[in-house]
Design a protein around this motif. Structure first.
Motif, short mmCIF file in Angstrom:
data_model
loop_
_atom_site.label_atom_id
_atom_site.label_comp_id
_atom_site.label_asym_id
_atom_site.label_seq_id
_atom_site.Cartn_x
_atom_site.Cartn_y
_atom_site.Cartn_z
N ASN A 92 -9.18 -2.46 -6.36
CA ASN A 92 -10.51 -2.27 -5.76
C ASN A 92 -11.25 -3.60 -5.57
O ASN A 92 -11.87 -3.84 -4.52
N THR A 95 -9.54 -5.51 -2.70
CA THR A 95 -9.93 -4.98 -1.40
C THR A 95 -11.33 -5.44 -1.01
O THR A 95 -11.58 -5.85 0.13
N THR A 96 -12.26 -5.37 -1.98
CA THR A 96 -13.64 -5.81 -1.71
C THR A 96 -13.68 -7.28 -1.35
O THR A 96 -14.41 -7.70 -0.43
N LEU A 99 -12.16 -7.74 2.24
CA LEU A 99 -13.04 -7.14 3.25
C LEU A 99 -14.27 -8.01 3.47
O LEU A 99 -14.68 -8.25 4.62
N ARG A 122 -6.48 -4.11 3.74
CA ARG A 122 -5.82 -2.83 4.01
C ARG A 122 -4.59 -2.65 3.10
O ARG A 122 -4.29 -1.54 2.65
N ASN A 125 -5.79 -1.81 -0.49
CA ASN A 125 -6.71 -0.68 -0.60
C ASN A 125 -6.01 0.59 -1.10
O ASN A 125 -4.89 0.91 -0.72
N ASP A 127 -8.25 3.49 -1.43
CA ASP A 127 -9.30 4.48 -1.19
C ASP A 127 -9.33 4.86 0.29
O ASP A 127 -9.39 3.98 1.16
N ARG A 129 -11.62 6.34 2.13
CA ARG A 129 -12.87 6.01 2.85
C ARG A 129 -12.92 4.53 3.22
O ARG A 129 -13.33 4.16 4.31
N SER A 130 -12.52 3.69 2.29
CA SER A 130 -12.49 2.25 2.58
C SER A 130 -11.49 1.94 3.68
O SER A 130 -11.71 1.03 4.48
N LYS A 131 -10.42 2.70 3.73
CA LYS A 131 -9.41 2.49 4.76
C LYS A 131 -10.00 2.67 6.15
O LYS A 131 -9.73 1.88 7.07
N VAL A 133 -13.13 2.26 6.98
CA VAL A 133 -14.04 1.12 7.20
C VAL A 133 -13.25 -0.10 7.66
O VAL A 133 -13.63 -0.79 8.62
N ILE A 134 -12.15 -0.38 6.99
CA ILE A 134 -11.31 -1.54 7.34
C ILE A 134 -10.74 -1.35 8.74
O ILE A 134 -10.71 -2.29 9.56
#
Length: 595
Positions: A92, A95-96, A99, A122, A125, A127, A129-131, A133-134
């Motif tokens: 996590n 990924t943050t 991103l 990506r 990641n 998650d 939802r984050s996918k 967004v990316i």
């Protein structure tokens, strides 16, 4: 002694447990501050604490990086990033980090670095939802003509099938822009089933154009704020630009390079310079705010790159940069067009004005008076009202009716006597009773003028602010005047004008407008007239650019005829301000061109 050691060890573990819990709560409070946009507080609290010496050091560094990004202090953010090693982070955090780094590089116009970081985000990641967004970030970056050699290196190193197909998609776009003969082979390598739905539009765009000998000779930069509160208008405009380009039947399409300037003048200057120096664009569209337009245009004033300003309310910016083109006609041009259309070659003289006492209202009225003066006319009445939550036009209409009644009375006397009498500067005074005695007329006991529909006002110029239209339009019926209404384009909210309480009272009203609200059916912005207008604005202007003459990587306005779009016309053949406005008429609940 053994008991003492056990007590000390237990006490140490207990203290570590307490410290860990306190550090966790500290991180949670920092996240809360970050979500509340207390970015400076986040940075200060981290610097003044010892959190960097704990197990939560990586969390703190990520939060500090995010805070600098939120503050648009990208250089400080990049300096922080140099001390960070994301390879040791949890998924996590990793990924943050990637991103955020992608967002930083994208904001600075380094799209190759941004693309790589989004792919890294990506990969790490976990998650869903984050996918999404990316993916949305990647969709915006892919069409920006990324460096093909960098993409080839990424292809070799990538072992994730989904990421690999995204890289192949980006390679295909780069080959399209360079008109490479290898595009078909590269595109055929893409496994469409491995692409998420967010990438379908990019894939379908290539599929439609690969075999049609499509090329991209025009490279256009777009500098607009894309995220944050109240930016729906700019996003709808941008969506219109891109959609028209993709759906155009022309084989010569536009390569749009979009940069988010976050409403910041410094970032706007940086974006303009990057577009000119790094991307060699043929034109720039934007920005949204006047101060950013002036800042950006000034920074490239030594070049001949045309800058198209879709949202500015300023009229003349040639002193800032001679290559600024205003997509909306000036207020002066529209009002002169309106006045000439209705009053030129006529004997109509009794013109009145009612307007809000705002900057916009004063500007509209001043412009209208200048237009009247050019036809040797002057208004018989100018009335102002305060624009607040309780707009009441009755005082203005009462005053205007008094003026209309005086004109009515004067005209009746002149017609009856067969002579002209200057009622303002008579050489002798005649009492009302004496007039009735002279001609043996019986004086009526009283006349209720409020019940008489007066026809002596030839036209009423009635500009409004868009946010006050509903309050103003609903009071037109109170005037009890038979007159031609003239308005500005803020009236053109058809849903409101069609209401039964308003429509009958503004029939045949005239407007000089940059646009005609005849929108495509089933537009995704049907629910909001202002967004629908911005979306069609983008579509029409994109088509104007596609069909404009183009010579040696520059737009050639001297040979361009006027362009008629769905809702807007564009004409820069004689001016840097669009002269494609028209006078339109509202009648039978519809808008027509006024002949």
């Amino acid at each position: 002694m053994k008991l003492l050691v056990n007590i000390i060890l237990f006490g140490s573990l207990f203290a570590q447990s307490i410290d860990s819990e306190l550090n966790k709560k500290f991180i949670e409070s920092l996240i809360d501050d970050l979500n509340r946009q207390r970015n400076n507080s986040v940075i200060k609290r981290i610097d003044e604490s010892k959190i960097i010496e704990t197990d939560y050091a990586n969390h703190a560094k990520i939060l500090k990086l995010k805070a600098y990004y939120n503050l648009k202090d990208f250089d400080s953010a990049l300096n922080i990033a140099k001390s960070m090693n994301p390879l040791n982070y949890s998924p996590n955090l990793k990924t943050t980090f990637y991103l955020t780094m992608g967002d930083i590089y994208s904001s600075k116009g380094y799209y190759d670095h941004a693309f790589k970081n989004y792919i890294d985000a990506r990969r790490s990641n976990i998650d869903s939802r984050s996918k999404r967004v990316i993916n949305k970030r990647l969709v915006k970056i892919i069409p920006l003509n990324l460096d093909f050699e960098n993409l080839e290196l990424m292809e070799i190193l990538e072992d994730n099938t989904s990421n690999l197909n995204i890289i192949l998609l980006a390679q295909s776009f780069s080959l399209v822009y360079s008109n490479s003969k290898e595009i078909s082979n590269k595109f055929d390598e893409i496994d469409q089933s491995s692409l998420d739905k967010e990438f379908r539009s990019n894939y379908n765009f290539l599929k439609r154009n690969i075999d049609t000998k499509t090329f991209f000779s025009k490279k256009v930069g777009v500098v607009l704020p894309l995220e944050g509160e109240g930016l729906e208008i700019t996003n709808a405009f941008l969506k219109g630009l891109l959609e028209a380009n993709q759906s155009s039947q022309s084989n010569d399409k536009i390569q749009f390079i979009v940069i988010d300037n976050y409403k910041d003048p410094i970032l706007t200057v940086e974006a303009f310079k990057n577009l000119v120096d790094k991307h060699n664009v043929s034109a720039i569209i934007g920005p949204f705010l006047d101060k950013n337009l002036i800042a950006g245009a000034s920074s490239v004033s030594s070049t001949n790159i045309p800058i198209f300003a879709p949202f500015t309310s300023l009229d003349n910016l040639s002193n800032v940069n001679k290559n600024i083109y205003l997509l909306n006609s000036s207020v002066d041009f529209r009002n002169q067009l309106l006045v000439n259309h209705y009053l030129d070659n006529s004997e109509l003289n009794n013109i009145a004005v009612i307007a809000p006492r705002t900057d916009l209202g004063i500007k509209e009225v001043d412009s209208f008076l200048i237009a009247l003066d050019k036809l040797n006319r002057e208004p018989v009445y100018i009335g102002w009202y305060e624009e607040n939550s309780a707009i009441d036009l009755r005082p203005n209409f009462n005053e205007l009716r008094e003026v209309a009644w005086e004109i009515e009375t004067r005209d009746e006397y002149q017609e009856f006597l067969g002579v002209e009498i200057d009622v303002l500067d008579s050489m002798f005074e005649v009492d009302d009773d004496e007039v009735y005695d002279m001609f043996n007329l019986e004086q009526e006991e009283s006349i209720d003028s409020t019940k008489v529909i007066l026809e002596t006002i030839d036209a009423l110029f009635y500009p409004v602010s868009a946010n006050a239209l509903e309050f103003v339009a609903s009071q037109v019926s109170l005037s009890n005047l038979e007159t031609k209404l003239l308005g500005n384009e803020n009236w053109l909210n058809l849903d409101l004008l069609k209401q039964e309480s308003i429509s009958p009272h503004i029939s045949d009203m005239l407007f000089a407008s940059n646009y005609i609200p005849k929108y495509l059916n089933n537009s995704e912005y049907d629910y909001d007239p202002s967004l629908n207008n911005a979306f069609h604005f983008g579509m029409d202007f994109s088509n104007f650019l596609i069909y404009s003459s183009f010579n040696k990587s520059q737009f050639d306005f001297s040979s361009s005829l006027s362009f008629e779009g769905i809702t807007r016309n564009f004409d820069f053949s004689n001016s840097t301000s669009n002269q494609g406005s028209k006078v339109v008429r509202f009648s039978n609940r519809k808008i027509y061109n006024s002949r």
